[in-house]
Scaffold this motif. Structure first.
Motif, PDB file in Angstrom:
ATOM      1  N   SER A  62       5.251 -19.428 -12.800  1.00 42.71           N
ATOM      2  CA  SER A  62       5.267 -20.650 -12.865  1.00 42.71           C
ATOM      3  C   SER A  62       4.979 -21.342 -11.556  1.00 42.71           C
ATOM      4  N   SER A 118       7.587 -25.737 -19.975  1.00 42.42           N
ATOM      5  CA  SER A 118       6.339 -25.604 -19.235  1.00 42.42           C
ATOM      6  C   SER A 118       5.840 -24.101 -19.064  1.00 42.42           C
ATOM      7  N   LEU A 120       5.580 -22.313 -21.383  1.00 42.85           N
ATOM      8  CA  LEU A 120       4.431 -21.913 -22.557  1.00 42.85           C
ATOM      9  C   LEU A 120       3.106 -21.698 -21.965  1.00 42.85           C
ATOM     10  N   ALA A 121       2.981 -22.773 -21.058  1.00 40.73           N
ATOM     11  CA  ALA A 121       1.536 -22.831 -20.356  1.00 40.73           C
ATOM     12  C   ALA A 121       1.311 -21.866 -19.222  1.00 40.73           C
ATOM     13  N   THR A 122       2.216 -21.307 -18.665  1.00 38.15           N
ATOM     14  CA  THR A 122       2.175 -20.555 -17.424  1.00 38.15           C
ATOM     15  C   THR A 122       2.620 -19.014 -17.787  1.00 38.15           C
ATOM     16  N   THR A 123       3.146 -18.837 -18.622  1.00 34.73           N
ATOM     17  CA  THR A 123       3.746 -17.218 -18.825  1.00 34.73           C
ATOM     18  C   THR A 123       2.642 -16.343 -19.689  1.00 34.73           C
ATOM     19  N   VAL A 126       2.273 -15.564 -24.126  1.00 35.56           N
ATOM     20  CA  VAL A 126       2.895 -16.482 -25.283  1.00 35.56           C
ATOM     21  C   VAL A 126       2.025 -16.510 -26.207  1.00 35.56           C
ATOM     22  N   TRP A 127       0.741 -16.634 -26.097  1.00 36.42           N
ATOM     23  CA  TRP A 127      -0.119 -16.859 -27.219  1.00 36.42           C
ATOM     24  C   TRP A 127      -0.471 -15.414 -27.956  1.00 36.42           C
ATOM     25  N   PHE A 134      -3.646 -19.297 -29.501  1.00 39.04           N
ATOM     26  CA  PHE A 134      -3.140 -20.434 -29.544  1.00 39.04           C
ATOM     27  C   PHE A 134      -3.679 -20.819 -31.065  1.00 39.04           C
ATOM     28  N   PRO A 135      -2.936 -21.360 -31.834  1.00 41.23           N
ATOM     29  CA  PRO A 135      -1.450 -21.779 -31.804  1.00 41.23           C
ATOM     30  C   PRO A 135      -0.645 -20.730 -32.114  1.00 41.23           C
ATOM     31  N   GLY A 142       6.728 -16.274 -26.517  1.00 45.25           N
ATOM     32  CA  GLY A 142       6.362 -17.572 -27.258  1.00 45.25           C
ATOM     33  C   GLY A 142       7.337 -18.052 -28.131  1.00 45.25           C
TER      34      GLY A 142
END
Length: 170
Positions: A62, A118, A120-123, A126-127, A134-135, A142
């Motif tokens: 992060s 946040s 979700l966008a940096t780890t 997640v996707w 995504f998604p 995730g």
């Protein structure tokens, strides 16, 4: 006959409203104190090596948080976060005694959940790549992170409710 049915329906309406009010009241208190239990329990877990290592990938990746590992060890930061989370849960739980204190705890919870969302966008991971990214959320991290969206909503509600009551009390 029609008049009798109308009369019976009107007589049943207040009972239905009373029951729905009771159910709503139970739900309201369960919502608030579930948030207290979840945040407090997770906060207490932060004192374990297991949890300290579990949050490491989120914090380390992060841009908002990675700098803390330059100041504190993984265990040290986790314990500090644990103290904060337990304090937040106790502040929210104080609602019957001090709505203003509870509003502060809820505001801190809002900030905490915005931070964790946040991730979700940096780890990484997640996707889910096997489902096209995504998604499609991976199970971990995730789906683990997305639950914080509901916790954010609950925190916003407890903030608004406690704030409203504290303004009335002056």
């Amino acid at each position: 006959m029609e008049m009798m049915m109308t009369t019976l329906m009107h007589e049943a309406a207040p009972e239905k409203r009373a029951m729905s009010s009771r159910v709503e009241g139970v739900g309201r208190e369960l919502t608030r104190y579930s948030l207290v239990v979840v945040v407090g329990w997770i906060g207490l877990m932060k004192f374990t090596t297991y949890e300290a290592e579990g949050i490491r990938p989120f914090v380390a990746n992060s841009p908002l948080m990675s700098w803390v590992y330059g100041l504190l060890s993984v265990r040290g930061f986790s314990a500090t976060l644990g103290v904060a989370e337990v304090a937040i849960s106790l502040l929210i739980a104080a609602r019957p005694f001090s709505p203003r204190v509870s509003a502060l705890g809820s505001a801190l919870a809002v900030g905490m959940f915005l931070t964790t969302l946040s991730f979700l966008a940096t780890t990484p991971g997640v996707w889910e790549p096997s489902l096209g990214g995504f998604p499609a959320l991976s199970a971990v991290p995730g789906q683990f992170l997305i639950k914080d969206l509901a916790l954010l909503g609950i925190s916003l509600w407890t903030l608004g409710e406690a704030w409203r009551v504290s303004e009335r009390r002056g």
